[in-house]
Scaffold this active site. Sequence first.
Site, PDB file in Angstrom:
ATOM      1  N   LYS A  78      42.239  42.440  39.916  1.00 55.63           N
ATOM      2  CA  LYS A  78      41.446  41.955  40.940  1.00 55.63           C
ATOM      3  C   LYS A  78      40.466  42.639  41.402  1.00 55.63           C
ATOM      4  CE  LYS A  78      42.145  39.415  45.123  1.00 55.63           C
ATOM      5  NZ  LYS A  78      43.496  39.116  46.224  1.00 55.63           N
ATOM      6  N   SER A 153      43.815  33.896  47.499  1.00 57.12           N
ATOM      7  CA  SER A 153      42.357  34.681  47.010  1.00 57.12           C
ATOM      8  C   SER A 153      42.270  35.150  45.408  1.00 57.12           C
ATOM      9  CB  SER A 153      42.069  35.716  48.006  1.00 57.12           C
ATOM     10  OG  SER A 153      43.034  37.013  47.816  1.00 57.12           O
ATOM     11  N   SER A 177      48.142  34.871  48.547  1.00 57.66           N
ATOM     12  CA  SER A 177      46.983  34.903  47.748  1.00 57.66           C
ATOM     13  C   SER A 177      47.427  35.353  46.122  1.00 57.66           C
ATOM     14  CB  SER A 177      46.186  35.974  47.850  1.00 57.66           C
ATOM     15  OG  SER A 177      45.482  35.878  49.077  1.00 57.66           O
TER      16      SER A 177
END
Lengths: 494, 100
Positions: A78, A153, A177
């Site tokens: 990420k 996210s 997330s």
Amino acid sequence: MKLNELNITQACEGLRKKEFSAVELTKSYLSHIKKTDHKIKSFITVTEDEAVKQARQADKRIQNNEMSELLGIPCSIKDIINTKGVLTTAASNILKNYVPVYDATLISRLKKEGTVMLGKVNCDAFAHGASTENSDYFTSHNPWDLERVPGGSSGGSASAVAANQCLYSIGTDTGGSIRQPAAFCNLVGLKPTYGRISRYGLISMTSSTDCPSIIAKRVVDVAIVLEKIAGLDQKDSTTINKKVDDYQEYLKDENIKDLKVGMPSEYFLNELNVEIKEAVEKAIKKIESLGATIVPISLPHTKYAVPTYYIITPCEVSSNLARFDGIRYGYSANGTEEAKNLLDVYTKSRGKGFGNEAKRRIMLGTYALSSGYYEAYYLKAQKVRALIIKDFKDAFEKVDLIISPTTPNVAFKIGQHSGNPLEMYMEDIFLSAVSLAGLPAVSVPCGFVKPSDGEKEMPVGMQLIGKSFDEKTILKVANVYEKNTDWTNQKPKD
Amino acid sequence: MTKKNRISIEEVKHIADLARIELTAQETKKFASELSDVLGYIDQLSEVDTSKIEPVSQVTGTINAIRDDAKEDSDPDARKALIDNFPNKDGDYIKVKQVM
């Protein structure tokens, strides 16, 4: 089976038996990314040359009979986790050009294991969101239905794994997330106990709930990665000096007969889609049939978790994001004509560099922490947080783990909630309390539901919540469930 | 917490000033209504009796974490890499606008 459709265990076996090399494995992923990412949009940066170089090194180590389950295994990271020398944007405009000078601790540990990083994946900017629609660059797509979000996210992490663009991905989970995207994309997503994996090198969002987290295709894959990156780190004083369990060994024991599973009544109420409710109840029956005992429990402060989370988070965000000032790195208004003095540089760099949701959270947090409001908002939320933690503590006197749905609905369509921040916040309804209490939780696939606004069946996730630092019990039950059902074997059609 | 949590345009401007963020007129208007909505939603916390509850700011229960006070070698490449990140510089120095 194609090379890029394997899971970690299969890929590791193939590498050891020399059925293929790490370079071949890596190249099969890189070419699949090239072929598919124009429609999935997982990656912000693909580090092709570096990946092949890392794969070559892995091949050398394999030749020398080195053994690590992650040696030569391709992953994605990420874009909110610092990677030395590799662009790290947090999916934001203000960090569009930011190149970290150091690796996050978890990255150093993964490099030591010899994993191969294929690139950095999309997320909501600064991890503020539940769909990747708050990315300052683009929205990632759900491989099960390209018109829908992959969740967030850590949405790019989920879309990349689900679309066979990597074997696993490291994301973060601050209020759901990793669990929510895992549920939306038929994957396994683990948020460990707060303090289990070092946060050093994460671009901080909510320091008191941020957790580096793992998303992969199967429970055992997640367990392998956890074992490698967990544990004390002197650079993160909230990590705990506690033994990291041998999760893989623990998963070999498939007896769940002595376990008590709590089913919280508050998590099966009106907000929940009826078909998701049925799917999760069916999954719980399955776990019961495999030997566990189901115990009805109550977590009375559940409905206050989201409002508490949406005070604590913006407050910590407003403080953490104060460091982005256009002076030392990132986007700067200095040098533009409008910036006449130092104050202008701050306000214009931040005004232009931050996206909508980051601004909204900074504003809300600044308000809630400002003189005269601190007690009414932040202090109040911290007290309610204490009650939420106590709910879990009381429940875990009676049970070994708790099961709930991961999300109240399946993946929604791109654009469906984007005009309404409150609607988007409600996506976290089953996830925030666990984050506020710092507990470990894993989402595992448990069925499919056809949404009322679509033709394609979408995945459903079930959340297993554990006691503090007891990842091993939730992983064990998740693994037994996975082995006795067929959900994880279902794959999106190209 | 009171029910009176409508945020005015003036308040939004004041908060933006505190947060060092320049907002457009449109953003200012939008945040006035959005922040009011979110605060209205958060107002439900006032139902909870917390008179006897101690606040929690972290969950690990650790008190102090201390490392050895020993010298650690720094990454020799870090200095140049840090300087490369400066958006405005003069040689190896960060260039900023005049403060006074």
